[in-house]
Every structure is written in structure tokens, then in C-alpha cells.
Motif scaffolding. Sequence first.
Motif, PDB file in Angstrom:
ATOM      1  N   ASN A 128      17.309  -7.715  10.473  1.00  0.00           N
ATOM      2  CA  ASN A 128      16.886  -6.574  11.287  1.00  0.00           C
ATOM      3  C   ASN A 128      15.984  -5.668  10.442  1.00  0.00           C
ATOM      4  O   ASN A 128      16.464  -4.752   9.768  1.00  0.00           O
ATOM      5  CB  ASN A 128      18.099  -5.777  11.791  1.00  0.00           C
ATOM      6  N   PRO A 129      14.679  -5.929  10.451  1.00  0.00           N
ATOM      7  CA  PRO A 129      13.763  -5.142   9.611  1.00  0.00           C
ATOM      8  C   PRO A 129      13.720  -3.669  10.027  1.00  0.00           C
ATOM      9  O   PRO A 129      13.823  -3.330  11.198  1.00  0.00           O
ATOM     10  CB  PRO A 129      12.398  -5.806   9.839  1.00  0.00           C
ATOM     11  N   GLN A 143       9.388  -3.811   4.627  1.00  0.00           N
ATOM     12  CA  GLN A 143       8.788  -3.838   3.286  1.00  0.00           C
ATOM     13  C   GLN A 143       9.576  -3.007   2.271  1.00  0.00           C
ATOM     14  O   GLN A 143       9.441  -3.206   1.070  1.00  0.00           O
ATOM     15  CB  GLN A 143       7.346  -3.317   3.349  1.00  0.00           C
ATOM     16  N   GLY A 144      10.360  -2.079   2.749  1.00  0.00           N
ATOM     17  CA  GLY A 144      11.118  -1.224   1.833  1.00  0.00           C
ATOM     18  C   GLY A 144      10.306  -0.075   1.263  1.00  0.00           C
ATOM     19  O   GLY A 144      10.818   0.737   0.497  1.00  0.00           O
ATOM     20  N   ARG A 145       9.034   0.012   1.621  1.00  0.00           N
ATOM     21  CA  ARG A 145       8.186   1.087   1.141  1.00  0.00           C
ATOM     22  C   ARG A 145       7.102   1.380   2.174  1.00  0.00           C
ATOM     23  O   ARG A 145       6.761   0.525   2.992  1.00  0.00           O
ATOM     24  CB  ARG A 145       7.545   0.729  -0.200  1.00  0.00           C
ATOM     25  N   VAL A 146       6.597   2.608   2.117  1.00  0.00           N
ATOM     26  CA  VAL A 146       5.557   3.031   3.064  1.00  0.00           C
ATOM     27  C   VAL A 146       4.369   3.558   2.279  1.00  0.00           C
ATOM     28  O   VAL A 146       4.501   4.018   1.141  1.00  0.00           O
ATOM     29  CB  VAL A 146       6.076   4.124   4.020  1.00  0.00           C
ATOM     30  N   GLN A 147       3.201   3.479   2.918  1.00  0.00           N
ATOM     31  CA  GLN A 147       1.981   3.925   2.247  1.00  0.00           C
ATOM     32  C   GLN A 147       1.924   5.441   2.225  1.00  0.00           C
ATOM     33  O   GLN A 147       2.300   6.118   3.189  1.00  0.00           O
ATOM     34  CB  GLN A 147       0.751   3.353   2.952  1.00  0.00           C
ATOM     35  N   GLU A 148       1.423   5.956   1.114  1.00  0.00           N
ATOM     36  CA  GLU A 148       1.349   7.410   0.962  1.00  0.00           C
ATOM     37  C   GLU A 148       0.245   7.762  -0.024  1.00  0.00           C
ATOM     38  O   GLU A 148       0.097   7.120  -1.055  1.00  0.00           O
ATOM     39  CB  GLU A 148       2.688   7.958   0.454  1.00  0.00           C
ATOM     40  N   GLU A 149      -0.535   8.769   0.307  1.00  0.00           N
ATOM     41  CA  GLU A 149      -1.563   9.264  -0.615  1.00  0.00           C
ATOM     42  C   GLU A 149      -0.975  10.407  -1.419  1.00  0.00           C
ATOM     43  O   GLU A 149      -0.417  11.353  -0.860  1.00  0.00           O
ATOM     44  CB  GLU A 149      -2.788   9.733   0.165  1.00  0.00           C
TER      45      GLU A 149
END
Length: 380
Positions: free
Chosen positions: A199-200, A207-213
Motif C-alpha cells: 500500500n504505497p 518513494q519515502g521522500r518528496v521533492q523540495e527546493e
Amino acid sequence: MAKRDYYEILGISRDADEKEIKRAYRKLAMKYHPDRNPDDTEAENKFKEASEAYEVLAEPSKRAAYDQFGHAGVDGQAGGGGFGGGGFGGGGASFSDIFGDVFGDIFGGGGRGRNTRGADLRYTLELDLEEAVKGKTVQIKIPGHRECEVCDGSGAEKGSRPETCGTCKGMGQVRMQQGFFTVQQACPTCRGSGQIIRNPCQACHGQGRVQEEKTLSVKVPPGVDTGDRIRLSGEGEMGVDGGPPGDLYVQIAVREHSIFTRDGRNLYCEVPISIVDASLGGELEVPTLDGRVKLKIPPETQTGKLFRLRNKGVSPVRGGPAGDLLCRVIVETPVNLTKRQKELLEEFQKTLDASNGTEHGPKKTSWFEGVKSFFDEMKF
């Protein structure tokens, strides 16, 4: 001779987990590897001993047998450290298995995707010459990733957990026997992670991570030049499954300047002067990175002459005295002359011709004498 306890060899407790076992073996393997210790028998023996201990303790079934029966429970299964003694023909993992499993992680090979260090990043920072020479603090924005807060980095929907892969039993790799060799590759089911996410997480799509600037403050020291790098430790890509982050390397690129050219610690510039100033001398204001200074032009200055202004250059980033500013004067030929100005120049030329011109144009005279000698010596 009785064998030493495997836990004692690796320097770990009997309840050490898989990560501790691998970390302990990695440290010993890096220290005693034969490539780092050529012709050192003692180091080779210690490497074999550590490899044998790791081979047993890293495999759950072998470790269970060893914990219950000691060396008797695993004799004939260990590969003797991978250098002979049944290391390639026995039933246990060979040196190639251990190399792929542990050294693959060290040197970037195909080991499991656990505790993997994040990638290093590079950012090109463009600076004006003044900024590079004097230094400054710059704010930069870097695209990257952070741990997903919804699933705490697990990749699984909140309330669920990743499951151990049934194909590789959580090892992240599968082994295939091909003749005398064992081929090890990433598990095709879990793609090397050792886990299956049923169950993603919807926030990070498993992915366990999200994109962030992120915005970083970079302190540029005085004196940097094109090609210099500033290392920001731990500011690179985040690691995988708890692995350490990579580093960020800020690459300096200094823009071209409209007046100055830099060569190491010295600065160069061209200063145009009139034919009158070149002939009679004078005083000019020239720019430096610290403001304006007076430059005295002596009479009869020829075009191309260099004037050195001490300590008006660049203080090197690694220390040392400041360089100089070297001003090259360029005698500028007047343009768009009026009729009267042309008449005055013609009159001036006649006065030079009347005195034969040799004392007023030494370079011109010597050049024509050289040309005359050249043609006189030529044979036709």
C-alpha cells in the motif's frame, strides 16, 4: 588451532543486527584488504578471518546454527574467507558473493539499496569580479528531496508497513550458480530494496521522500576564482533508507569584467592616453577595485608600456600577499580632426622632418635600419 569466536573477530555483541554486522565487517575489510596491504601475510589472514565471520553471521540460517552449536554448526559451510580452502567450490558464499554484498556498497556496486549514501550535487555560482575578490554571502536555491512526513520515509501508507520480499528474503539480491561461479544480482521482485510495499503512500507514491527546493546560505571567501569549489557537507541528495546525505559542491564561475582581466593574484587593464600626454607626460586617474588612484605618465611614454601599482591586485583565497594591478597604456590616435587640427599636425610633422626625425622617433629609425640591412643581405 581453535578458531576465534566470530562475534569477537568482528568486535560486535551477540545481539548485533544486520547493519552492525555489515558495518563492522566493512571497517575490517577496508583495513586489511590485500589490495591495501600487498605482501602482508598477517593482514591477509585477518581479512580471511573477518570474511569468514561475516559470511556466517550475515546469513540468518548460518548464524542461527552458529549461535546454537558454535563452529561445529557451520563447519563445511563457511568459505574460508574466499581465498582457497573451498571458498569457490564449497556450499557457502564465495569471496565474489561477499565482495558484491559489502564492497559493492563501498565502491558503488550492485549491493542492496539500503543505507545508501545520497548523491553529491554540483551548483555553478556566477560572481562578478568584485564579489569574487572581496567575498560575500550568497543565498542559493537547490532542488532536492526530504523525507516524507506522512509515512516517515517508509514509503508505505500510514498504518501499514513494508513487507520483507519473499523472493530474496529481504537480502535485496538473488544468487545463481553458474558452474564454479556464483552470480549475484539485484532481486527482480523488489528491485534490490529487500522490501515490498503493498500500500504505497499517496503523498510520496511509495518513494519515502518528496521533492523540495531548499535555500542555502553560501559564504564565499575573498579571493576565489573560476574553478574553485566550496563544499557544503551533507547538503547534497538525501540518502536512501536512512543512509547519509551527499555533499553539495558550489563551483565558482567569475564573469568577464569590462575593465579588468585577472591572472592569478594580478589584475590587468588597458589605459588609453592621448598623444599629447604620451609626449609631454601627465597624470591620470585610473580605477582599482578599491577606488581611483593617480597614475603618473612620464614624458615620451611609448604605447604598450606597463605601469605597476603595488598591492592593488587580489589577495589569494589560500593566503599570501596581494597581487598588483598592471596598467598598459595605449596611445590613442586622434580621429575626426578639424581642418585646423590637420594643419597643425602637418606643421608639426614638418618640424620633425627638418631635424631629420631620428632623435624624435628612435624606434622608427631603428626599424627602417633593420629593414635596409635585411634587403642588403638578401641575394637575388
